[in-house]
Design an enzyme around this catalytic site. Structure first.
Site, PDB file in Angstrom:
ATOM      1  CB  SER A 144      -0.944  -0.028   1.200  1.00 40.31           C
ATOM      2  OG  SER A 144      -1.961   0.930   1.068  1.00 40.31           O
ATOM      3  CG  ASP A 184      -6.528  -3.035  -3.632  1.00 38.09           C
ATOM      4  OD1 ASP A 184      -7.323  -2.342  -2.975  1.00 38.09           O
ATOM      5  OD2 ASP A 184      -5.294  -2.925  -3.547  1.00 38.09           O
ATOM      6  CG  HIS A 223      -5.439  -2.519   0.062  1.00 36.28           C
ATOM      7  ND1 HIS A 223      -4.729  -2.136  -1.052  1.00 36.28           N
ATOM      8  CD2 HIS A 223      -4.898  -1.829   1.101  1.00 36.28           C
ATOM      9  CE1 HIS A 223      -3.803  -1.252  -0.713  1.00 36.28           C
ATOM     10  NE2 HIS A 223      -3.878  -1.057   0.590  1.00 36.28           N
TER      11      HIS A 223
END
Length: 830
Positions: free
Chosen positions: A682, A773, A805
């Site tokens: 991320s 995601d 995610h």
């Protein structure tokens, strides 16, 4: 034989991981596939990459006649395959370790001992699910004040169980079973030795009960006759068509002679909530199974975290959290910056034995906003005497725009008679802007116990982040005094599981030790300077193999204070203070030949990586790598000024902090500058791809999990486009945020992104991407990987078709870190 078959299946899975184009069909009940376009799944420019020289196996249905054929390896690199198999076996050893997800204590009447239930989680690779089980223990105090845990001989698997909630007295247990598709949700009410009731709640009443940890709220009333909860509202009617066109009466029922149209598209709450309907409040009578929706709460609020309130003048109330949902719903997972408030509403009534409803339905429909003067309120908890309603607030997040920030604790005096006064809110624990060295940095809580109170009724206990560790704190809600009750000298992380009178059951772990149960006993009376005695609890839950135990015993860790480099006068005091990094190494490592180093970077950016056990990182360190886990400025746990120094400076300040941490350890001889790797997910992937662009000579190889690579692309596709503006522009991003960014906006977003530096990248990079995601859509990673491939940089991409995610499905998590390890090993050798 069963074990041999299981090992064979996992070996075949391991072989498939070396070449993600493969499909294996083990039998008619078990099938694993890793399908995507080959150029996306494995696009290495090196002829030595595992994907180009690993196993090549035809599908059992590849032959023209469709007759199953034997899978035959072609072009096998025996050495690479052997290493990969060895890695997979070691990773399985770490994967087998159970986690303690939750615990409850029950004090039977007229008994001195306590019963405890522990909810255990363990990944099951073959089913690709997490197994859940319950293990019980009998806790008793000995005459010498020591404690004894007598464990049940075996855990009981909770197959199909979505939630467990004991009643206040412990005499009843609610078991919720959410079903898939159109099947009803089941509420089971258990007594001490039998099933009392099993109620099937059809979809026409409501959908699945929320058990997500955020909207989730399941609460027994005090006399244990009713349960309040949040569940998906019933399906909205959709247009129905048949052979003659539109049916005039829309229906939610199935009809084989017709089909349902799609109806209007509805916003959802983004990542992990795709396809879930809006949460609504319901109450069920545990004796009759009658379910009532809570009147007066309209669809302009998404609701959750409901609790029963003490009655006011004989009227029963529910208190719940409400999030405005009548406008744009932005992603709420991990995002505490969504405004929310506490509300009170009269509880719905059920008919008495005489058949008369006990209250006026019109009055029941009035809801009261309890927290009008504050932008955030959640996790409501009533004090044992019912006089105070205590709650957490993320007002710093809501007011600033940061997705997570320092929290505060507040209370409302609850009138046991008279009228509710929503105007008076007392702050119990304030936001800490700049903590003094070694002092309380503020509250950072991801949860509160359902019953967090000690026996004085005014001291609550909770877990909170303190720098790079998690600690257990006590808070006196009358004085606001905060005390650290987990050991002050511990560098491990502590998490509270349950309260047992004035004693605490907790779990403790570190990067080099698996979770262990601890029992904390209060020494003397409850006070701000009370002493606590902590005992180790021998438990069948917290065990590991001899291999893992030996590996962890050979390692050590420390928490390093990294001075900020190039301090400017524009920085706040808190932003000038050192940040922290966790350094994990072998006890036998020598300064003249240090082990290769993996730099680990967390996402967020306003999260933190704790000095706690993490399976994936323990696995990587077991391979002979040292770890540098960097909690750069902007992380949780260091005060609000340090956190708020990052927005507006992403891609520079955070990148410089990571490089500063690397220089710090290399300067002390703890790492070889020529053997440094980097991994992050991320925002950690954002930093990973920034680092290989801004410092292209420094890293041997990189791994990025669902990375943010192009903010200009993400802003139009993510469930949190506001995050892109806030982190790029700082506080100004809140005012200029728009759903239709201008060319100038897009240019600034692009300039802050890793893709702006892609032309300088030389580092071989592996990408792990979740196809579902919604936070950082897969297009971000694919675009960047294609750009690297276009430049001739060695690149590998693995896409997990059913992951969001977190890439946390057991098989995906396993394959992800197995490939990261193989990627790093390969490039370490080269």
């Amino acid at each position: 034989m069963v074990k041999m078959i299981t090992n064979l299946r996992l070996l075949r899975l391991t072989a498939s991981l070396t070449n993600p184009h493969l499909s294996f069909n083990f039998n008619s009940h078990f099938s694993l596939s890793f399908f995507s376009k080959p150029k996306l799944l494995s696009s290495s420019t090196s002829s030595l990459s595992p994907s180009s020289r690993g196993l090549s196996v035809r599908s059992a249905m590849d032959n023209a006649g469709g007759i199953p054929t034997k899978e035959v390896p072609v072009g096998v690199d025996a050495a690479a395959q052997e290493e990969f198999a060895s890695l997979s076996v070691l990773l399985q050893e770490f994967s087998k370790i159970s986690t303690i997800d939750k615990a409850w204590t029950i004090k039977p009447q007229n008994e001195d001992a306590t019963s405890a239930m522990f909810l255990i989680g363990q990944p099951d690779l073959l089913s690709n699910k997490r197994r859940k089980s319950i293990l019980t223990s009998h806790i008793s105090q000995k005459t010498d004040n020591s404690v004894s845990f007598r464990w049940a001989p075996f855990p009981v698997e909770m197959t199909g169980v979505s939630a467990l909630v004991p009643s206040p007295s412990g005499s009843k247990l609610l078991v919720v079973r959410n079903s898939e598709g159109d099947s009803p949700t089941h509420f089971e009410i258990w007594g001490a030795s039998e099933l009392k009731n099993d109620f099937a709640i059809p979809r026409k009443i409501h959908g699945s009960v929320y058990t997500d940890g955020w909207f989730e709220g399941i609460s027994w009333n005090s006399d244990e006759t009713a349960i309040a909860y949040a569940a998906e509202e019933q399906d909205l009617p959709k247009p129905t068509f048949n052979a003659f066109g539109l049916k005039k009466e829309a229906s939610t029922d199935k009809d084989c002679g017709s089909w349902k149209g799609q109806g209007d598209w509805e916003e959802d709450w983004g990542e992990t909530y795709s396809g879930k309907r809006q949460p609504a409040l319901f109450v069920i009578d545990v004796n009759s199974g009658e379910v009532h929706g809570v009147a007066g709460v309209g669809r302009e609020l998404s609701v959750g975290q409901v609790v029963w309130a003490p009655s006011v003048d004989g009227q029963q109330y529910l208190v719940f959290v409400g999030w405005p949902s009548d406008t744009r719903k932005l992603g709420i997972k991990y995002c505490y910056n969504r405004p929310c408030a506490l509300y009170a509403v009269k509880a719905p009534s059920f008919k008495s034995d005489t058949g008369v409803t006990r209250s006026d339905a019109t009055e029941d429909s009035l809801i009261i906003k309890l927290t009008q003067s504050i932008s955030s309120a959640f996790f409501p908890r009533f004090s044992p005497d019912g006089k105070s309603l205590v709650f957490l607030s993320a007002k710093s997040s809501v007011d600033s725009g940061a997705h997570s920030a320092t929290e505060s604790l507040h209370k409302i005096e609850w009138p046991l008679n008279g009228k509710l006064d929503p105007s008076k809110i007392t702050e119990v624990v304030s936001v800490v802007m700049c903590p003094e060295d070694g002092c309380f940095p503020g509250l950072y809580c991801s949860k509160l116990l359902d019953q967090p109170w000690l026996s004085d009724g005014q001291t609550m206990v909770l877990s909170s982040i303190w720098g790079s560790v998690q600690t257990i704190l006590s808070v006196n809600v009358l004085s606001g005094q905060v005390s650290r009750i987990s050991p002050n000298n511990s560098k491990s992380s502590w998490d509270i599981l349950a309260v047992d009178g004035d004693n605490i059951i907790a779990v403790c772990s570190s990067p080099v030790s698996i979770p262990q149960i601890k029992y904390g006993s209060l020494v003397g009376k409850i006070s701000t300077d009370a002493k606590w005695s902590w005992s180790d609890v021998s438990s069948p839950i917290t065990t590991c193999s001899e291999k893992v135990s030996s590996v962890l015993a050979s390692q050590q860790f420390d928490i390093l204070n990294i001075p900020v480099r190039d301090v400017s006068e524009n920085l706040t005091k808190g932003a000038c203070k050192p940040f922290e990094a966790i350094y994990v190494s072998s006890k036998s490592s020598k300064s003249e030949s240090p082990d290769p180093l993996i730099v680990v970077i967390h996402g967020g950016p306003h999260t933190v990586l704790l000095a706690s056990y993490a399976k994936s990182l323990a696995f990587l360190s077991a391979l002979g790598y040292s770890l540098l886990i960097v909690n750069y400025r902007g992380s949780l746990g260091f005060g609000e000024e340090a956190l708020q120094s990052l927005p507006g400076h992403i891609g520079t300040q955070d990148v410089n902090d990571v490089l500063t941490a690397i220089d710090y350890v290399t300067g002390k001889g703890l790492a070889d500058p020529s053997k440094i790797f980097v991994v992050g997910g991320s925002h950690g992937g954002f930093l990973t791809t920034h680092l290989i662009g801004q410092a292209p000579e420094r890293f041997v190889a990189a791994a990025a999990r669902n990375p943010v690579c192009n903010l200009a692309l993400m802003v139009g596709t993510s469930d949190i486009p506001d995050w892109c503006f806030f982190e790029t522009y700082g506080s100004d991003g809140n005012t200029i945020y728009t759903e239709s960014p201008s060319a100038e906006h897009l240019a600034v977003l692009h300039s802050k992104s890793p893709i702006a530096h892609v032309s300088k990248v030389k580092t071989p990079t592996i990408f792990l991407l979740g196809a579902k995601d919604l936070r950082v859509p897969v297009s971000n990673g694919i675009q960047y990987a294609r750009a690297l491939k276009e430049k001739g940089v060695e690149t590998k991409v693995i896409i997990f078709p059913n992951d969001v995610h977190g890439i946390d499905k057991p098989q995906s998590d396993y394959e992800s870190y197995l490939n990261i390890a193989a990627w790093f090993n390969k490039h370490l050798k080269s």
